[in-house]
Design an enzyme around this catalytic site. Sequence first.
Site, PDB file in Angstrom:
ATOM      1  CB  THR A   4      -0.894  -0.005   1.262  1.00 55.90           C
ATOM      2  OG1 THR A   4      -1.502   1.265   1.405  1.00 55.90           O
ATOM      3  CG2 THR A   4      -0.097  -0.292   2.532  1.00 55.90           C
TER       4      THR A   4
ATOM      5  CD  GLU B  31      -3.415   3.631   4.468  1.00 58.12           C
ATOM      6  OE1 GLU B  31      -3.200   3.412   5.666  1.00 58.12           O
ATOM      7  OE2 GLU B  31      -4.554   3.730   3.978  1.00 58.12           O
TER       8      GLU B  31
ATOM      9  CE1 TYR C  60      -3.442  -2.610   5.656  1.00 61.89           C
ATOM     10  CE2 TYR C  60      -3.266  -0.271   5.161  1.00 61.89           C
ATOM     11  CZ  TYR C  60      -3.339  -1.582   4.727  1.00 61.89           C
ATOM     12  OH  TYR C  60      -3.319  -1.869   3.381  1.00 61.89           O
TER      13      TYR C  60
HETATM   14  P1  NAD Z   1      -9.847  -7.151   2.073  1.00 58.93           P
HETATM   15  O1  NAD Z   1      -9.888  -6.895   3.535  1.00 58.93           O
HETATM   16  O2  NAD Z   1     -11.036  -6.881   1.239  1.00 58.93           O
HETATM   17  O3  NAD Z   1      -9.471  -8.687   1.823  1.00 58.93           O
HETATM   18  C1  NAD Z   1      -8.486  -9.357   2.581  1.00 58.93           C
HETATM   19  C2  NAD Z   1      -8.649 -10.856   2.335  1.00 58.93           C
HETATM   20  O4  NAD Z   1      -7.623 -11.533   3.080  1.00 58.93           O
HETATM   21  C3  NAD Z   1      -9.996 -11.416   2.813  1.00 58.93           C
HETATM   22  O5  NAD Z   1     -10.537 -12.271   1.854  1.00 58.93           O
HETATM   23  C4  NAD Z   1      -9.634 -12.179   4.071  1.00 58.93           C
HETATM   24  O6  NAD Z   1     -10.491 -13.277   4.345  1.00 58.93           O
HETATM   25  C5  NAD Z   1      -8.209 -12.634   3.755  1.00 58.93           C
HETATM   26  N1  NAD Z   1      -7.445 -12.896   4.975  1.00 58.93           N
HETATM   27  C6  NAD Z   1      -7.306 -12.078   6.053  1.00 58.93           C
HETATM   28  N2  NAD Z   1      -6.574 -12.686   6.992  1.00 58.93           N
HETATM   29  C7  NAD Z   1      -6.210 -13.895   6.489  1.00 58.93           C
HETATM   30  C8  NAD Z   1      -5.444 -14.981   7.000  1.00 58.93           C
HETATM   31  N3  NAD Z   1      -4.914 -14.939   8.228  1.00 58.93           N
HETATM   32  N4  NAD Z   1      -5.270 -16.077   6.220  1.00 58.93           N
HETATM   33  C9  NAD Z   1      -5.823 -16.134   4.982  1.00 58.93           C
HETATM   34  N5  NAD Z   1      -6.565 -15.140   4.455  1.00 58.93           N
HETATM   35  C10 NAD Z   1      -6.753 -14.034   5.207  1.00 58.93           C
HETATM   36  O7  NAD Z   1      -8.575  -6.382   1.538  1.00 58.93           O
HETATM   37  P2  NAD Z   1      -8.342  -5.612   0.160  1.00 58.93           P
HETATM   38  O8  NAD Z   1      -8.819  -4.225   0.303  1.00 58.93           O
HETATM   39  O9  NAD Z   1      -8.797  -6.450  -0.942  1.00 58.93           O
HETATM   40  O10 NAD Z   1      -6.744  -5.569   0.150  1.00 58.93           O
HETATM   41  C11 NAD Z   1      -6.005  -6.674  -0.348  1.00 58.93           C
HETATM   42  C12 NAD Z   1      -4.516  -6.370  -0.220  1.00 58.93           C
HETATM   43  O11 NAD Z   1      -4.204  -5.196  -0.964  1.00 58.93           O
HETATM   44  C13 NAD Z   1      -4.047  -6.117   1.193  1.00 58.93           C
HETATM   45  O12 NAD Z   1      -2.786  -6.694   1.346  1.00 58.93           O
HETATM   46  C14 NAD Z   1      -3.966  -4.595   1.289  1.00 58.93           C
HETATM   47  O13 NAD Z   1      -2.990  -4.215   2.227  1.00 58.93           O
HETATM   48  C15 NAD Z   1      -3.567  -4.242  -0.118  1.00 58.93           C
HETATM   49  N6  NAD Z   1      -4.000  -2.899  -0.591  1.00 58.93           N
HETATM   50  C16 NAD Z   1      -5.313  -2.511  -0.474  1.00 58.93           C
HETATM   51  C17 NAD Z   1      -5.704  -1.274  -0.990  1.00 58.93           C
HETATM   52  C18 NAD Z   1      -7.158  -0.817  -0.924  1.00 58.93           C
HETATM   53  O14 NAD Z   1      -7.436   0.319  -1.302  1.00 58.93           O
HETATM   54  N7  NAD Z   1      -8.100  -1.613  -0.482  1.00 58.93           N
HETATM   55  C19 NAD Z   1      -4.773  -0.434  -1.595  1.00 58.93           C
HETATM   56  C20 NAD Z   1      -3.431  -0.862  -1.675  1.00 58.93           C
HETATM   57  C21 NAD Z   1      -3.072  -2.105  -1.188  1.00 58.93           C
HETATM   58  O1  DAU Z   2      -4.129   4.024   0.407  1.00 57.20           O
HETATM   59  C1  DAU Z   2      -4.345   2.651   0.329  1.00 57.20           C
HETATM   60  C2  DAU Z   2      -5.195   2.207   1.502  1.00 57.20           C
HETATM   61  O2  DAU Z   2      -6.521   2.687   1.254  1.00 57.20           O
HETATM   62  C3  DAU Z   2      -5.198   0.687   1.692  1.00 57.20           C
HETATM   63  O3  DAU Z   2      -3.913   0.254   2.019  1.00 57.20           O
HETATM   64  C4  DAU Z   2      -6.184   0.287   2.798  1.00 57.20           C
HETATM   65  O4  DAU Z   2      -6.251  -1.120   2.901  1.00 57.20           O
HETATM   66  C5  DAU Z   2      -7.547   0.837   2.449  1.00 57.20           C
HETATM   67  O5  DAU Z   2      -8.455   0.547   3.498  1.00 57.20           O
HETATM   68  C6  DAU Z   2      -7.491   2.359   2.218  1.00 57.20           C
HETATM   69  O6  DAU Z   2      -7.205   3.040   3.454  1.00 57.20           O
HETATM   70  P1  DAU Z   2      -7.951   4.416   3.870  1.00 57.20           P
HETATM   71  O7  DAU Z   2      -7.877   4.538   5.332  1.00 57.20           O
HETATM   72  O8  DAU Z   2      -7.481   5.549   3.039  1.00 57.20           O
HETATM   73  O9  DAU Z   2      -9.462   4.052   3.378  1.00 57.20           O
HETATM   74  P2  DAU Z   2     -10.885   4.294   4.050  1.00 57.20           P
HETATM   75  O10 DAU Z   2     -11.896   3.921   3.023  1.00 57.20           O
HETATM   76  O11 DAU Z   2     -10.986   3.670   5.401  1.00 57.20           O
HETATM   77  O12 DAU Z   2     -10.916   5.857   4.242  1.00 57.20           O
HETATM   78  C7  DAU Z   2     -10.759   6.763   3.156  1.00 57.20           C
HETATM   79  C8  DAU Z   2     -10.751   8.174   3.713  1.00 57.20           C
HETATM   80  O13 DAU Z   2     -12.082   8.481   4.203  1.00 57.20           O
HETATM   81  C9  DAU Z   2      -9.832   8.373   4.907  1.00 57.20           C
HETATM   82  O14 DAU Z   2      -9.282   9.677   4.853  1.00 57.20           O
HETATM   83  C10 DAU Z   2     -10.753   8.242   6.116  1.00 57.20           C
HETATM   84  C11 DAU Z   2     -12.068   8.799   5.611  1.00 57.20           C
HETATM   85  N1  DAU Z   2     -13.274   8.180   6.200  1.00 57.20           N
HETATM   86  C12 DAU Z   2     -13.380   6.832   6.194  1.00 57.20           C
HETATM   87  C13 DAU Z   2     -14.500   6.218   6.715  1.00 57.20           C
HETATM   88  C14 DAU Z   2     -14.629   4.711   6.742  1.00 57.20           C
HETATM   89  C15 DAU Z   2     -14.300   8.992   6.655  1.00 57.20           C
HETATM   90  O15 DAU Z   2     -14.227  10.237   6.622  1.00 57.20           O
HETATM   91  N2  DAU Z   2     -15.411   8.385   7.169  1.00 57.20           N
HETATM   92  C16 DAU Z   2     -15.556   7.036   7.229  1.00 57.20           C
HETATM   93  O16 DAU Z   2     -16.593   6.545   7.736  1.00 57.20           O
END
Ligand code: NAD
Ligand code: DAU
Length: 349
Positions: free
Chosen positions: A130, A132, A155
């Site tokens: 990520t 982050e 995280y």
């Molecule tokens: P998500 O929370 O939707 O999915 C995570 C998945 O991992 C789930 O299916 C969960 O069951 C599985 N999991 C969790 N713990 C586990 C364990 N102990 N063993 C096996 N499986 C397990 O997450 P996401 O948003 O799809 O993110 C996926 C990856 O991408 C993560 O590594 C996250 O850090 C990274 N990432 C996410 C974002 C974003 O915006 N969501 C951005 C950049 C990177």
């Molecule tokens: O930048 C990549 C990351 O983006 C990933 O690594 C993380 O897994 C993913 O969860 C996401 O993190 P953020 O914390 O940026 O996403 P989130 O959707 O939780 O929040 C987006 C922005 O909105 C953040 O500034 C917090 C704000 N927020 C979030 C929630 C859930 C609100 O203002 N209100 C809310 O209820």
Amino acid sequence: MKKILITGGAGFIGSHVVRRFVKKYPDYHIVNLDNLTYAGNLANLKDIENEPNYEFVKADITDGELMNTLFKKFQFDGVIHLAAESHVDRSISNPMEFIHTNIIGTVNLLNAARLIWENFEGKRFYQISTDEVYGSLGATGFFYEHTAYDPRSPYSASKASADHLVGAYYHTFGLPSVISNCSNNYGSFQFPEKLIPLVINNIKYSKQIPVYGKGENIRDWLFVEDHAAAIDLIFHKGITGETYNIGGHNEWKNIDLIKLLCKIMDRKLERTAGTSEKLISFVKDRAGHDLRYAIDSHKIQNALGWKPSLKFEEGLEKTVEWYLTHEAWMNDVTTGDYQKYYDKQYGKR
Ligand code: NAD
Ligand code: DAU
């Protein structure tokens, strides 16, 4: 036939990656390993679950012995590691789960790969990370691949630690790895603890929209299928030992994004203009809330020819439409523990 392990394939991004690989590479055998936490959902993969090149294994990456056994059994050629605890707010209320899954879980996979892969020829361990990990930006500037890690939430610290371990196994043991750091994803199948699906769902049921602080924090949004396309390119063409940043060059202040969503929702639900904006409620800020993320993605654009395919407004429109037409999916994931989580996080509103 190549055997590819995708961890976390039942989650949001993982399900898009699994779908892409299963459809695009019929000669690969795709093993989706996931222990189905609250965020994992096999319904995300209903359309491909019976494909002959797809297999699901329910397993926990924190179980090191089991990872060794599975690596021995399947003899994977490559690993795309997405399994993680992914929600920043949950990492604030329960850091240990993030330490176990994101750090220990990653090391277990690295150890299994190192143990079972007799030689590293043709092998690849791809760590999905990520933006982050780079910390928080002020009003200007970007995160580059050479930006020093400066994680600030449990995280992001757990993801940074995992990335460092991947780098350490590459430098120390020669384990062939590659890492990518992506910005905020949006699209279908995202669990509604994350901002965009949460706002869509709350507006639909005329519930308040919780905006942390003043809504001035900035995120760089990318359509999830564009992330999956970047992962495909990096997995196949990225250079071992390198890192690639992935982002949309698409910065939005949270409050502006929420107001745009309100407009789209008013139109789609045929409500009077301005109805949804009245639901906006400024709530207590997230502890240690990073101000701004912005990715410089020139490296992947120049080296691998990747670029985002969708304009944000187009992607957001598609995303809103998806959530509104997948009511059963949303109902399913918001029953059970979701309400408990919601009430704890936001109070009863
Ligand atoms: P998500 O929370 O939707 O999915 C995570 C998945 O991992 C789930 O299916 C969960 O069951 C599985 N999991 C969790 N713990 C586990 C364990 N102990 N063993 C096996 N499986 C397990 O997450 P996401 O948003 O799809 O993110 C996926 C990856 O991408 C993560 O590594 C996250 O850090 C990274 N990432 C996410 C974002 C974003 O915006 N969501 C951005 C950049 C990177
Ligand atoms: O930048 C990549 C990351 O983006 C990933 O690594 C993380 O897994 C993913 O969860 C996401 O993190 P953020 O914390 O940026 O996403 P989130 O959707 O939780 O929040 C987006 C922005 O909105 C953040 O500034 C917090 C704000 N927020 C979030 C929630 C859930 C609100 O203002 N209100 C809310 O209820």
